[in-house]
Design a protein around this motif. Structure first.
Motif, mmCIF file in Angstrom:
data_model
loop_
_atom_site.group_PDB
_atom_site.id
_atom_site.type_symbol
_atom_site.label_atom_id
_atom_site.label_comp_id
_atom_site.label_asym_id
_atom_site.label_seq_id
_atom_site.Cartn_x
_atom_site.Cartn_y
_atom_site.Cartn_z
ATOM 1 N N GLY A 126 0.813 -1.213 0.000
ATOM 2 C CA GLY A 126 0.000 0.000 0.000
ATOM 3 C C GLY A 126 0.840 1.254 0.000
ATOM 4 N N GLU A 127 0.431 2.215 0.818
ATOM 5 C CA GLU A 127 1.111 3.508 0.891
ATOM 6 C C GLU A 127 2.057 3.540 2.092
ATOM 7 O OE1 GLU A 127 -2.314 6.058 1.114
ATOM 8 O OE2 GLU A 127 -2.533 6.082 -1.062
ATOM 9 N N ALA A 128 2.942 4.529 2.085
ATOM 10 C CA ALA A 128 3.939 4.631 3.149
ATOM 11 C C ALA A 128 3.311 4.644 4.539
ATOM 12 C CB ALA A 128 4.797 5.878 2.937
ATOM 13 N N VAL A 129 2.228 5.367 4.695
ATOM 14 C CA VAL A 129 1.579 5.441 6.006
ATOM 15 C C VAL A 129 1.098 4.060 6.478
ATOM 16 C CG1 VAL A 129 -0.746 5.992 5.171
ATOM 17 C CG2 VAL A 129 -0.002 6.818 7.410
ATOM 18 N N ASP A 130 0.835 3.156 5.544
ATOM 19 C CA ASP A 130 0.355 1.819 5.893
ATOM 20 C C ASP A 130 1.445 0.945 6.507
ATOM 21 O OD1 ASP A 130 -2.179 2.432 4.811
ATOM 22 O OD2 ASP A 130 -1.536 1.801 2.810
ATOM 23 N N VAL A 131 2.713 1.274 6.283
ATOM 24 C CA VAL A 131 3.792 0.421 6.783
ATOM 25 C C VAL A 131 4.465 0.965 8.037
ATOM 26 C CG1 VAL A 131 4.241 -0.597 4.527
ATOM 27 C CG2 VAL A 131 5.569 1.395 5.263
ATOM 28 N N LEU A 132 4.150 2.183 8.419
ATOM 29 C CA LEU A 132 4.724 2.752 9.635
ATOM 30 C C LEU A 132 3.943 2.249 10.850
ATOM 31 C CD1 LEU A 132 6.874 4.755 10.711
ATOM 32 C CD2 LEU A 132 5.088 6.508 10.641
ATOM 33 N N LEU A 181 9.790 7.912 5.357
ATOM 34 C CA LEU A 181 8.562 8.090 4.588
ATOM 35 C C LEU A 181 8.615 9.460 3.912
ATOM 36 C CD1 LEU A 181 7.872 6.028 6.901
ATOM 37 C CD2 LEU A 181 5.514 6.714 6.563
ATOM 38 N N PRO A 182 8.584 9.485 2.571
ATOM 39 C CA PRO A 182 8.615 10.784 1.883
ATOM 40 C C PRO A 182 7.352 11.591 2.162
ATOM 41 C CG PRO A 182 8.344 8.994 0.306
ATOM 42 C CD PRO A 182 8.539 8.369 1.650
ATOM 43 N N ASP A 183 6.211 10.920 2.194
ATOM 44 C CA ASP A 183 4.941 11.479 2.634
ATOM 45 C C ASP A 183 3.976 10.311 2.811
ATOM 46 O OD1 ASP A 183 3.080 11.175 0.217
ATOM 47 O OD2 ASP A 183 4.702 12.346 -0.682
ATOM 48 N N ASP A 184 2.865 10.557 3.472
ATOM 49 C CA ASP A 184 1.937 9.479 3.825
ATOM 50 C C ASP A 184 1.438 8.686 2.624
ATOM 51 O OD1 ASP A 184 2.238 10.252 6.421
ATOM 52 O OD2 ASP A 184 0.222 11.093 6.641
ATOM 53 N N ARG A 185 1.199 9.359 1.520
ATOM 54 C CA ARG A 185 0.585 8.721 0.346
ATOM 55 C C ARG A 185 1.590 8.114 -0.629
ATOM 56 N NH1 ARG A 185 -5.083 8.764 0.443
ATOM 57 N NH2 ARG A 185 -4.720 8.137 -1.674
ATOM 58 N N ALA A 186 2.877 8.222 -0.347
ATOM 59 C CA ALA A 186 3.920 7.709 -1.239
ATOM 60 C C ALA A 186 3.810 6.198 -1.372
ATOM 61 C CB ALA A 186 5.293 8.102 -0.723
ATOM 62 N N VAL A 202 15.522 5.621 1.036
ATOM 63 C CA VAL A 202 16.624 4.972 1.737
ATOM 64 C C VAL A 202 17.469 6.054 2.383
ATOM 65 C CG1 VAL A 202 18.642 3.483 1.504
ATOM 66 C CG2 VAL A 202 16.612 3.085 0.064
ATOM 67 N N GLU A 203 17.398 6.157 3.712
ATOM 68 C CA GLU A 203 18.167 7.150 4.463
ATOM 69 C C GLU A 203 19.604 6.701 4.663
ATOM 70 O OE1 GLU A 203 17.229 10.270 6.138
ATOM 71 O OE2 GLU A 203 15.767 10.134 4.525
ATOM 72 N N SER A 204 19.779 5.426 4.976
ATOM 73 C CA SER A 204 21.125 4.866 5.088
ATOM 74 C C SER A 204 21.050 3.372 4.814
ATOM 75 C CB SER A 204 21.738 5.149 6.462
ATOM 76 O OG SER A 204 21.055 4.450 7.470
ATOM 77 N N LYS A 205 22.181 2.840 4.390
ATOM 78 C CA LYS A 205 22.265 1.417 4.049
ATOM 79 C C LYS A 205 23.682 0.949 4.317
ATOM 80 C CE LYS A 205 22.831 2.879 -0.703
ATOM 81 N NZ LYS A 205 22.153 3.016 -1.954
ATOM 82 N N PRO A 206 23.895 -0.358 4.404
ATOM 83 C CA PRO A 206 25.242 -0.857 4.666
ATOM 84 C C PRO A 206 26.169 -0.558 3.489
ATOM 85 C CG PRO A 206 23.685 -2.670 4.394
ATOM 86 C CD PRO A 206 22.907 -1.406 4.308
ATOM 87 N N ASP A 207 27.465 -0.498 3.778
ATOM 88 C CA ASP A 207 28.446 -0.278 2.710
ATOM 89 C C ASP A 207 28.435 -1.405 1.691
ATOM 90 O OD1 ASP A 207 29.281 2.137 3.816
ATOM 91 O OD2 ASP A 207 30.830 1.166 5.027
ATOM 92 N N SER A 208 28.178 -2.609 2.169
ATOM 93 C CA SER A 208 28.024 -3.753 1.279
ATOM 94 C C SER A 208 26.835 -4.558 1.791
ATOM 95 C CB SER A 208 29.283 -4.609 1.255
ATOM 96 O OG SER A 208 29.536 -5.142 2.531
ATOM 97 N N PRO A 209 26.083 -5.163 0.880
ATOM 98 C CA PRO A 209 24.895 -5.903 1.320
ATOM 99 C C PRO A 209 25.270 -7.233 1.962
ATOM 100 C CG PRO A 209 25.178 -6.140 -1.038
ATOM 101 C CD PRO A 209 26.236 -5.180 -0.574
ATOM 102 N N PRO A 210 24.404 -7.705 2.864
ATOM 103 C CA PRO A 210 24.627 -9.053 3.411
ATOM 104 C C PRO A 210 24.576 -10.063 2.263
ATOM 105 C CG PRO A 210 22.855 -7.916 4.582
ATOM 106 C CD PRO A 210 23.212 -7.087 3.393
ATOM 107 N N PRO A 211 25.540 -10.955 2.141
ATOM 108 C CA PRO A 211 25.562 -11.907 1.035
ATOM 109 C C PRO A 211 24.287 -12.715 0.888
ATOM 110 C CG PRO A 211 27.596 -12.037 2.281
ATOM 111 C CD PRO A 211 26.669 -11.117 3.028
ATOM 112 N N VAL A 212 23.608 -12.995 1.990
ATOM 113 C CA VAL A 212 22.390 -13.817 1.921
ATOM 114 C C VAL A 212 21.254 -13.100 1.200
ATOM 115 C CG1 VAL A 212 22.940 -15.186 3.945
ATOM 116 C CG2 VAL A 212 21.647 -13.080 4.207
ATOM 117 N N LEU A 213 21.320 -11.787 1.079
ATOM 118 C CA LEU A 213 20.250 -11.056 0.404
ATOM 119 C C LEU A 213 20.512 -10.857 -1.079
ATOM 120 C CD1 LEU A 213 19.311 -8.339 3.038
ATOM 121 C CD2 LEU A 213 18.165 -10.490 2.548
ATOM 122 N N THR A 214 21.711 -11.136 -1.534
ATOM 123 C CA THR A 214 22.041 -10.959 -2.944
ATOM 124 C C THR A 214 21.993 -12.269 -3.711
ATOM 125 O OG1 THR A 214 24.386 -11.246 -2.537
ATOM 126 C CG2 THR A 214 23.543 -8.988 -2.484
#
Length: 123
Positions: free
Chosen positions: A67-73, A97-102, A107-119
Motif C-alpha cells: 500500500g502507501e507509506a503510512v500503511d507500513v509505519l 517516509l517521503p509522505d503518507d501517500r507515497a 533509503v536514508e542509510s544502508k550498509p556499505d556492502s549488502p549481506p551476502p544472503v540477500l544478494t
C-alpha cells in the motif's frame, strides 16, 4: 546465514529482534507478524540488488502489496523512519517516509556492502 533480524517501526513491530538458527520456522496466528518479517527482508533485498537506489518500492517487487507509506509505519512510531538490521548492526537499513501517500520509502542509510544472503551469493 542470517543470525538475527531486528525491525523497528515497521507495520506490526515497534521494536523486535528475532534470532535465527540453521532452520527457522515462522509460525503463529494471523496478524502476528510472520509476513512482516519476510517483507522487511524484501525491502533490504531491493537495496542489495540495486545498491545505487535511494528508494524502495512498496508494491510490485517479489509480490509486495504494502500500500502507501503510512500503511507500513508502526501506529505508535515516535518518528517517521523504519529500521531493519540484518544480522550485525553493520547491515543496518534505515527508510524514511517521503509522505503518507507515497508508494515507496526513501533509503536514508544502508550498509556499505549488502549481506551476502540477500544478494543470492550466500545461498
Amino acid at each position: 546465514m542470517i543470525d538475527a533480524l531486528s525491525i523497528m517501526g515497521f507495520k506490526r513491530f515497534r521494536s523486535v529482534t528475532i534470532p535465527f538458527r540453521s532452520l527457522t520456522v515462522l509460525t503463529g496466528l494471523n496478524g502476528t507478524g510472520k509476513s512482516t518479517v519476510i517483507q522487511a527482508m524484501i525491502l533490504c533485498r531491493q537495496i542489495a540488488e540495486n545498491p545505487t537506489t535511494n528508494v524502495v518500492q512498496l508494491n510490485g517487487p517479489y509480490g509486495l502489496g504494502l500500500g502507501e507509506a503510512v500503511d507500513v509505519l508502526h501506529p505508535e512510531a515516535t518518528n517517521i523512519v523504519i529500521t531493519v538490521r540484518v544480522g550485525d548492526a553493520v547491515f543496518e537499513h534505515v527508510f524514511a517516509l517521503p509522505d503518507d501517500r507515497a508508494l515507496n520509502l526513501v533509503v536514508e542509510s544502508k550498509p556499505d556492502s549488502p549481506p551476502p544472503v540477500l544478494t543470492g551469493h550466500g545461498m
